[in-house]
Motif scaffolding. Structure first.
Motif, short mmCIF file in Angstrom:
data_model
loop_
_atom_site.label_atom_id
_atom_site.label_comp_id
_atom_site.label_asym_id
_atom_site.label_seq_id
_atom_site.Cartn_x
_atom_site.Cartn_y
_atom_site.Cartn_z
N ARG A 133 0.86 -1.19 0.00
CA ARG A 133 0.00 0.00 0.00
C ARG A 133 0.89 1.23 0.00
N ALA A 134 0.46 2.25 -0.72
CA ALA A 134 1.21 3.49 -0.77
C ALA A 134 0.24 4.63 -1.09
N GLN A 135 0.67 5.85 -0.76
CA GLN A 135 -0.17 7.02 -1.00
C GLN A 135 0.65 8.17 -1.58
N VAL A 136 0.06 8.86 -2.53
CA VAL A 136 0.62 10.08 -3.10
C VAL A 136 -0.39 11.18 -2.83
N LEU A 161 -2.18 20.60 -11.62
CA LEU A 161 -1.87 19.62 -10.58
C LEU A 161 -3.10 18.80 -10.22
N ARG A 162 -4.24 19.47 -10.15
CA ARG A 162 -5.47 18.73 -9.84
C ARG A 162 -5.81 17.77 -10.97
N GLY A 163 -5.66 18.19 -12.21
CA GLY A 163 -5.93 17.31 -13.34
C GLY A 163 -4.98 16.13 -13.35
N PHE A 164 -3.71 16.38 -13.05
CA PHE A 164 -2.73 15.31 -12.98
C PHE A 164 -3.11 14.30 -11.91
N ALA A 165 -3.48 14.79 -10.71
CA ALA A 165 -3.86 13.91 -9.61
C ALA A 165 -5.09 13.08 -9.98
N GLN A 166 -6.07 13.72 -10.60
CA GLN A 166 -7.29 13.02 -10.97
C GLN A 166 -7.01 11.92 -11.99
N GLN A 180 -4.27 11.24 -3.90
CA GLN A 180 -5.19 12.16 -3.22
C GLN A 180 -4.81 13.62 -3.48
N TYR A 181 -5.82 14.49 -3.36
CA TYR A 181 -5.61 15.93 -3.61
C TYR A 181 -6.30 16.72 -2.50
#
Length: 278
Positions: A133-136, A161-166, A180-181
């Motif tokens: 498990r990992a989180q960005v 950045l939001r588009g990249f995260a999504q 996550q954002y």
């Protein structure tokens, strides 16, 4: 993941929100790898955190994430430290009419706020995909969903950045990596200078403390929510702007006037030209 299970790489650790986040994460039980540009500042921050939280594991790594060699060095250090969470907290501000923002400033803002977290995530991804498990977690902004007069270049970076995260969240949906954002509104730190504070007063924009954002960050890490906006009316405005952006255009007349009334016709200068002129 619960904080006690996390080994966190925190970029921008010496900034206003970064400092508060490091303290909140250490208090919650996370092991930390602090990242930033100043070795002296990071070393002092690590010492202070160890004194405040004797049980915490605190390491640090200095580098400039605008440089590819430093991105790879930090990625290797994070892998060696077995980091299973990366929190992209590094950023740089931009405020004022577009005419006041030269090419050098635009480049720095977009490199720091958008390209650096994209590149670091790419470098870390093989390691993180190999973990159970990992989180960005991307520290974005309400201005990643609301285009605000005076913040055109900053908004460009945060929208990206939001588009990249999504997109990355959907790309990695069948893996163990959670993307996550977190979108704070304006925050009381040195990131927002006197001009921004005056603009916020003139437009009635509320500001949160960095500690408030840090607590929200720890909650988000533990509950693994995909996207969180902080503050009212910002979280409502972000939803409305997504549904009908043109309908909100008239709501920003006060913000436009608060730029000094010259946003539309201010002369455009290149940063290098300005330097050569003085």
């Amino acid at each position: 993941m619960k904080a006690a299970q996390t080994r966190v790489l925190l970029t921008g650790a010496g900034g206003g929100i970064g400092t508060a986040a490091a303290n909140a994460l250490a208090a919650a039980g996370s092991a930390l790898l602090l990242a930033g540009r100043s070795a002296g500042q990071l070393a002092a921050q690590a010492r202070a955190l160890r004194q405040r939280h004797p049980a915490a594991q605190i390491e640090w790594h200095a580098g400039d994430l605008r440089k590819e060699i430093d991105i790879h060095a930090l990625s290797a250090r994070a892998e060696a430290q077995e980091c299973n969470v990366v929190i992209h907290c590094a950023g740089t501000p931009q405020f004022g009419p577009l005419g006041d923002c030269g090419i050098d400033t635009m480049t720095n803002v977009l490199q720091t706020n958008l390209l650096a977290p994209m590149a670091l995530t790419r470098a870390l991804l093989p390691h993180m995909r190999g973990l159970p498990r990992a989180q960005v977690i991307f520290l974005g902004s309400a201005l990643g969903a609301i285009g605000l007069p005076g913040f055109s270049v900053y908004c460009a970076g945060k929208f990206g950045l939001r588009g990249f995260a999504q997109a990355l969240r959907r790309e990695l949906a069948d893996t163990g990596v959670r993307v996550q954002y977190l979108a704070p509104r304006s925050t009381r730190t040195a990131f927002n200078d006197a001009a921004v504070e005056a603009y916020n007063r003139a437009t009635g924009t509320a500001m949160d403390s960095p500690e408030h954002v840090a607590r929200a960050l720890v909650r988000m890490m533990e509950n693994e929510s995909a996207e969180t906006f902080l503050g009212f009316p910002e979280k409502i405005a972000a939803r409305l702007n997504g549904l009908a952006p043109v309908a909100l255009d008239g709501a920003f007349a006060k913000h436009r006037r608060s730029l000094g009334g010259h946003a539309a016709h201010h002369p455009i200068h290149d940063d290098k030209e300005m330097k050569n002129a003085h």
